[in-house]
Every structure is written in structure tokens, then in C-alpha cells.
Write an enzyme that holds these catalytic residues in place. Structure first.
Site, mmCIF file in Angstrom:
data_model
loop_
_atom_site.group_PDB
_atom_site.id
_atom_site.type_symbol
_atom_site.label_atom_id
_atom_site.label_comp_id
_atom_site.label_asym_id
_atom_site.label_seq_id
_atom_site.Cartn_x
_atom_site.Cartn_y
_atom_site.Cartn_z
ATOM 1 C CB CYS A 1 -0.330 -3.043 8.549
ATOM 2 S SG CYS A 1 1.025 -1.670 8.298
ATOM 3 C CD GLU B 1 -1.003 -2.073 2.008
ATOM 4 O OE1 GLU B 1 -0.243 -3.148 1.923
ATOM 5 O OE2 GLU B 1 -2.286 -2.807 2.478
HETATM 6 N N1 THU Z 1 2.284 -6.325 3.924
HETATM 7 C C1 THU Z 1 1.374 -5.503 3.534
HETATM 8 O O1 THU Z 1 2.356 -5.635 2.210
HETATM 9 N N2 THU Z 1 0.790 -4.882 3.245
HETATM 10 C C2 THU Z 1 0.204 -5.317 3.579
HETATM 11 O O2 THU Z 1 -1.437 -4.675 4.712
HETATM 12 C C3 THU Z 1 -0.362 -6.529 5.297
HETATM 13 C C4 THU Z 1 1.320 -7.088 5.140
HETATM 14 C C5 THU Z 1 3.248 -6.996 3.257
HETATM 15 C C6 THU Z 1 4.612 -6.611 5.366
HETATM 16 C C7 THU Z 1 5.565 -7.532 4.623
HETATM 17 O O3 THU Z 1 6.313 -8.237 3.526
HETATM 18 C C8 THU Z 1 4.755 -9.655 4.680
HETATM 19 O O4 THU Z 1 3.620 -8.435 4.377
HETATM 20 C C9 THU Z 1 4.362 -9.457 6.206
HETATM 21 O O5 THU Z 1 4.600 -9.278 7.537
#
Ligand code: THU
Length: 134
Positions: A92, A61
């Protein structure tokens, strides 16, 4: 806030799924893609980009938002997020704050099995602190 048409939501989710294929996630093996719809209809995408120093990971995002802002965009209609979780891949806490900074009003998700859901920013980050508070 006007509701997106079904075809626009579809286009945004397709773009997010394409972006997910570029995910650099050798540590978590959890690929995420995002597609951000600007006010003018342009779509910017992002994928998660991890780092051996784990805390430096960028979520999909924020990559999409940062690309759009770096290209001069400041106003947004919605973001789509897709991940490999069974349920929707929810943004997150850090990403919610960044979504609030740029007032991205809607989040659209689709699970691996194709179940769609949508959330308003107010639902995801109630009582937020943002640029209007300064
Ligand atoms: N992650 C995202 O890119 N976006 C989200 O909404 C949740 C988590 C990624 C961060 C990390 O690379 C992986 O997902 C595991 O947490």
C-alpha cells in the site's frame, strides 16, 4: 543494487508464506505475509495485524520492517510479499513510504497460483520524498 539469486528469492517467498499463516485479520479475512532480507542475510518476517479500530491495522510489510529495525538492522536487500489476492499483493502507499525510508530496493511478490513478479522501489514510488531530502 545486486540481483538476488533464485534460491534467495525462493527462501524469502517461503518465509513470507510461513509468516502469512500468523496473520491476524478477523475483519478483512485477507491474510498477508512479508519477509525482509537484511544486508547481512538475516530474514525478518511480518504478517498483517488488524484492529477493531480499523485504522490501527499494521500491514505485514511494516511489521517486518519494524521488527528488523527494532533488532538493530538498518540496511536491506529486498522484501517478499504474499497475499490472497488473485494478482500480486502490492504494498500500500503507506508501506511504500516506509520501504523508501529504509531504502528497501526490491519487492518480490508471488500470487496464490505461484506467479512471481519483482518491482524496484523506484518503480513503486517514483519521485519519492525521503530522508535524503531533509
Ligand atoms: N495489507 C497488508 O498487510 N499488506 C499489503 O500490501 C496490502 C494490505 C493488509 C492490511 C489489511 O489487514 C488487509 O491487508 C486488507 O487491506
Amino acid at each position: 543494487m545486486s540481483e538476488l539469486s533464485t534460491s534467495l528469492v525462493e527462501a524469502l517467498l517461503v518465509a513470507a508464506k510461513e509468516a502469512k499463516q500468523q496473520s491476524y485479520s478477523p475483519y478483512s479475512h485477507f491474510a498477508v505475509g512479508a519477509a525482509l532480507l537484511c544486508e547481512d542475510g538475516t530474514i525478518f518476517t511480518g504478517c498483517n495485524i488488524e484492529n477493531a479500530s480499523y485504522g490501527l491495522t499494521n500491514c505485514a510489510e511494516r511489521v517486518a520492517i519494524q521488527s528488523a529495525v527494532a533488532a538493530g538492522q538498518r540496511s536491506f536487500q529486498a522484501i517478499a510479499i504474499v497475499g490472497d489476492s488473485i494478482g500480486p499483493c502490492m504494498p500500500c502507499g503507506a508501506c511504500r513510504q516506509v520501504l523508501a525510508e529504509f531504502k528497501v530496493p526490491m519487492v518480490h511478490c508471488e500470487t496464490k497460483s505461484g506467479v512471481r513478479s519483482a518491482y524496484s522501489l523506484d518503480e513503486l514510488l517514483p519521485h519519492s520524498f525521503g530522508p535524503d531530502d531533509l
